[in-house]
Design a protein around this motif. Sequence first.
Motif, PDB file in Angstrom:
ATOM      1  N   LYS A  90      12.642  39.429 195.912  1.00 24.81           N
ATOM      2  CA  LYS A  90      11.297  39.945 195.687  1.00 24.81           C
ATOM      3  C   LYS A  90      10.837  39.583 194.284  1.00 24.81           C
ATOM      4  CE  LYS A  90      11.478  43.842 198.922  1.00 24.81           C
ATOM      5  NZ  LYS A  90      10.301  43.452 199.727  1.00 24.81           N
ATOM      6  N   CYS A  91       9.595  39.094 194.172  1.00 25.43           N
ATOM      7  CA  CYS A  91       9.079  38.615 192.889  1.00 25.43           C
ATOM      8  C   CYS A  91       7.627  39.019 192.712  1.00 25.43           C
ATOM      9  CB  CYS A  91       9.168  37.085 192.807  1.00 25.43           C
ATOM     10  SG  CYS A  91      10.777  36.384 193.208  1.00 25.43           S
ATOM     11  N   ALA A  92       7.255  39.202 191.442  1.00 28.39           N
ATOM     12  CA  ALA A  92       5.845  39.340 191.096  1.00 28.39           C
ATOM     13  C   ALA A  92       5.223  37.968 190.866  1.00 28.39           C
ATOM     14  CB  ALA A  92       5.693  40.208 189.852  1.00 28.39           C
ATOM     15  N   ARG A  93       6.005  37.049 190.283  1.00 23.98           N
ATOM     16  CA  ARG A  93       5.610  35.654 190.097  1.00 23.98           C
ATOM     17  C   ARG A  93       6.812  34.775 190.424  1.00 23.98           C
ATOM     18  NH1 ARG A  93       1.414  37.745 189.941  1.00 23.98           N
ATOM     19  NH2 ARG A  93      -0.250  37.613 188.388  1.00 23.98           N
ATOM     20  N   PHE A  94       6.529  33.546 190.896  1.00 20.17           N
ATOM     21  CA  PHE A  94       7.615  32.660 191.303  1.00 20.17           C
ATOM     22  C   PHE A  94       7.182  31.215 191.124  1.00 20.17           C
ATOM     23  CE2 PHE A  94       9.640  30.016 194.572  1.00 20.17           C
ATOM     24  CZ  PHE A  94      10.986  30.244 194.278  1.00 20.17           C
ATOM     25  N   TYR A  95       8.167  30.360 190.847  1.00 22.62           N
ATOM     26  CA  TYR A  95       7.926  28.917 190.859  1.00 22.62           C
ATOM     27  C   TYR A  95       9.268  28.235 191.068  1.00 22.62           C
ATOM     28  CZ  TYR A  95       5.545  24.522 190.032  1.00 22.62           C
ATOM     29  OH  TYR A  95       5.004  23.286 190.198  1.00 22.62           O
ATOM     30  N   ALA A  96       9.242  26.974 191.504  1.00 25.34           N
ATOM     31  CA  ALA A  96      10.484  26.250 191.764  1.00 25.34           C
ATOM     32  C   ALA A  96      10.249  24.757 191.659  1.00 25.34           C
ATOM     33  CB  ALA A  96      11.026  26.588 193.154  1.00 25.34           C
ATOM     34  N   ALA A  97      11.301  24.033 191.280  1.00 27.82           N
ATOM     35  CA  ALA A  97      11.290  22.570 191.264  1.00 27.82           C
ATOM     36  C   ALA A  97      12.725  22.079 191.213  1.00 27.82           C
ATOM     37  CB  ALA A  97      10.507  22.040 190.061  1.00 27.82           C
ATOM     38  N   SER A  98      13.005  21.033 191.971  1.00 26.78           N
ATOM     39  CA  SER A  98      14.320  20.375 191.970  1.00 26.78           C
ATOM     40  C   SER A  98      15.481  21.353 192.123  1.00 26.78           C
ATOM     41  CB  SER A  98      14.489  19.548 190.685  1.00 26.78           C
ATOM     42  OG  SER A  98      13.568  18.481 190.676  1.00 26.78           O
ATOM     43  N   GLY A  99      15.324  22.313 193.003  1.00 26.67           N
ATOM     44  CA  GLY A  99      16.425  23.230 193.307  1.00 26.67           C
ATOM     45  C   GLY A  99      16.610  24.370 192.332  1.00 26.67           C
ATOM     46  N   VAL A 141       8.665  25.746 186.195  1.00 25.99           N
ATOM     47  CA  VAL A 141       9.940  25.028 186.107  1.00 25.99           C
ATOM     48  C   VAL A 141       9.606  23.552 185.885  1.00 25.99           C
ATOM     49  CG1 VAL A 141      12.082  24.413 187.298  1.00 25.99           C
ATOM     50  CG2 VAL A 141      11.049  26.674 187.658  1.00 25.99           C
ATOM     51  N   SER A 142      10.378  22.865 185.036  1.00 27.31           N
ATOM     52  CA  SER A 142      10.139  21.444 184.802  1.00 27.31           C
ATOM     53  C   SER A 142      10.474  20.634 186.054  1.00 27.31           C
ATOM     54  CB  SER A 142      10.986  20.958 183.621  1.00 27.31           C
ATOM     55  OG  SER A 142      12.365  21.009 183.945  1.00 27.31           O
ATOM     56  N   PRO A 143       9.921  19.420 186.193  1.00 24.27           N
ATOM     57  CA  PRO A 143      10.186  18.613 187.390  1.00 24.27           C
ATOM     58  C   PRO A 143      11.665  18.396 187.673  1.00 24.27           C
ATOM     59  CG  PRO A 143       8.359  17.676 186.157  1.00 24.27           C
ATOM     60  CD  PRO A 143       8.916  18.784 185.312  1.00 24.27           C
ATOM     61  N   SER A 144      12.498  18.354 186.634  1.00 25.24           N
ATOM     62  CA  SER A 144      13.936  18.148 186.827  1.00 25.24           C
ATOM     63  C   SER A 144      14.672  19.432 187.176  1.00 25.24           C
ATOM     64  CB  SER A 144      14.553  17.592 185.536  1.00 25.24           C
ATOM     65  OG  SER A 144      14.524  18.572 184.515  1.00 25.24           O
ATOM     66  N   GLY A 145      14.036  20.579 186.956  1.00 19.25           N
ATOM     67  CA  GLY A 145      14.695  21.866 187.139  1.00 19.25           C
ATOM     68  C   GLY A 145      15.500  22.317 185.933  1.00 19.25           C
ATOM     69  N   HIS A 146      15.472  21.550 184.836  1.00 19.44           N
ATOM     70  CA  HIS A 146      16.300  21.856 183.667  1.00 19.44           C
ATOM     71  C   HIS A 146      15.655  22.831 182.693  1.00 19.44           C
ATOM     72  CE1 HIS A 146      18.450  17.748 184.330  1.00 19.44           C
ATOM     73  NE2 HIS A 146      18.978  18.710 185.060  1.00 19.44           N
ATOM     74  N   GLY A 203       0.829  30.071 179.834  1.00 22.80           N
ATOM     75  CA  GLY A 203       0.613  29.020 180.825  1.00 22.80           C
ATOM     76  C   GLY A 203       1.285  27.703 180.523  1.00 22.80           C
ATOM     77  N   VAL A 204       2.612  27.706 180.347  1.00 26.34           N
ATOM     78  CA  VAL A 204       3.335  26.457 180.089  1.00 26.34           C
ATOM     79  C   VAL A 204       3.367  25.579 181.338  1.00 26.34           C
ATOM     80  CG1 VAL A 204       5.660  25.511 179.698  1.00 26.34           C
ATOM     81  CG2 VAL A 204       4.770  27.313 178.205  1.00 26.34           C
ATOM     82  N   THR A 205       3.272  24.271 181.147  1.00 34.24           N
ATOM     83  CA  THR A 205       3.507  23.285 182.203  1.00 34.24           C
ATOM     84  C   THR A 205       4.294  22.133 181.596  1.00 34.24           C
ATOM     85  OG1 THR A 205       2.434  21.900 183.906  1.00 34.24           O
ATOM     86  CG2 THR A 205       1.305  22.093 181.796  1.00 34.24           C
ATOM     87  N   PHE A 206       5.272  21.595 182.332  1.00 29.18           N
ATOM     88  CA  PHE A 206       6.219  20.626 181.780  1.00 29.18           C
ATOM     89  C   PHE A 206       5.937  19.201 182.235  1.00 29.18           C
ATOM     90  CE2 PHE A 206       8.771  24.573 181.796  1.00 29.18           C
ATOM     91  CZ  PHE A 206       9.207  24.588 180.472  1.00 29.18           C
ATOM     92  N   ALA A 207       6.214  18.252 181.330  1.00 27.25           N
ATOM     93  CA  ALA A 207       6.235  16.837 181.692  1.00 27.25           C
ATOM     94  C   ALA A 207       7.622  16.493 182.243  1.00 27.25           C
ATOM     95  CB  ALA A 207       5.907  15.974 180.476  1.00 27.25           C
ATOM     96  N   ALA A 208       7.789  15.236 182.658  1.00 34.01           N
ATOM     97  CA  ALA A 208       9.026  14.832 183.338  1.00 34.01           C
ATOM     98  C   ALA A 208      10.163  14.466 182.390  1.00 34.01           C
ATOM     99  CB  ALA A 208       8.740  13.649 184.265  1.00 34.01           C
ATOM    100  N   ASP A 209       9.919  14.496 181.081  1.00 36.59           N
ATOM    101  CA  ASP A 209      10.949  14.030 180.139  1.00 36.59           C
ATOM    102  C   ASP A 209      11.871  15.130 179.638  1.00 36.59           C
ATOM    103  OD1 ASP A 209       9.269  15.466 178.519  1.00 36.59           O
ATOM    104  OD2 ASP A 209       8.743  13.804 177.182  1.00 36.59           O
ATOM    105  N   ASP A 210      11.744  16.339 180.171  1.00 38.12           N
ATOM    106  CA  ASP A 210      12.569  17.483 179.758  1.00 38.12           C
ATOM    107  C   ASP A 210      12.421  17.796 178.275  1.00 38.12           C
ATOM    108  OD1 ASP A 210      13.598  18.326 182.161  1.00 38.12           O
ATOM    109  OD2 ASP A 210      15.363  17.050 182.062  1.00 38.12           O
TER     110      ASP A 210
END
Length: 340
Positions: A90-99, A141-146, A203-210
């Motif tokens: 159960k979550c109030a907010r959620f996000y996911a990427a690359s597992g 979550v960053s595109p790599s999940g890291h 409101g953070v958003t990530f690029a693909a370079d970690d």
Amino acid sequence: MTPKRRLLVLVVSVLLLAGLGTGFVLHAASRAADTNQARAGDPTVTAGGVGLDQRARIAFVNSAPGPHRTEVAAVPAAAPGAARTAAQLKCARFYAASGTGVCLQSGLGVVSQTNRAVVTDAALHTEHTFALAGTPSRARVSPSGHLVAWTVFVGGESYGAAFFSTRTSIVDTRTWQLQSNLEDFAITLNGSRYHAVDDNFWGVTFAADDDTFYATLGTGGHTYLMRGSVAHRTVVSVGVQNVECPSLSPDGTRIAFKKRILGGASLWHEYVLDLRTLKQTPLAEHRSVDDQAAWLDDRTVAYALPHEGDVKSTDLWSVPADGSGAARLLIRDASSPAAL
């Protein structure tokens, strides 16, 4: 008063308190039942496993009435209106990427409200938890999940309020090193080093370079789009104001964001910013969107709007990212979309 009379008064008091307690419990149960009561046309929700490593699916927080309300659920991306599978998280907010998933939770503890961030693996098993300094607001979550980021309200409850305070954190899931507050990063605003007591990031958003990320800085009554480096602990203004809750496109060339509109009935409108030219394109959603949009692919963004007739629920809508077309209902009774 005689001992016998004292005993009688004590017994009567205990019975009255017990009756009041039972009444409160029954009233709370009745309210919970009303909250979970099914409505005509409600989506079908069944318990099951939700794998963040599954492709061509959309994960989200289910807000349909019933026992699975606020649980992480998923549907096929090609059939978002299909029956949904809900996990027990159960979550109030959620996000996911690359597992990797991040679930922001808010609940009542024995003494006070407890807020925490839960970082999960692909099977939604808890890998690490972090105490939150306030009420959950945004998660990414960053595109790599890291890399995982979240924003909470430390003071105030809305970005539309005159006064509010936020705290934004970033954690590296490879080392669990936590950057607890972006306000501690070195800030360069309009070419000069900057610091003020009213600095707020969200409101953070990530690029693909970690390493590279974008976020909103609110200070002095203005909001700025900032580009940051996790490794160097720096944030630098991009040269665009009135940008809130940025969301970087999968190809890394554009940012969807909400723009405050001073005139008219709406408070925020959705726009897309081209990072190469800084051209802003208004999207074909004319209602006020107080959400951090998520890209379903390089052509489409999704966001939550209040469900008509139910202030406790939201629906997910989508709109083309080039300003064409029209907004359409994507998933009823849902929030926090993440394209897997």
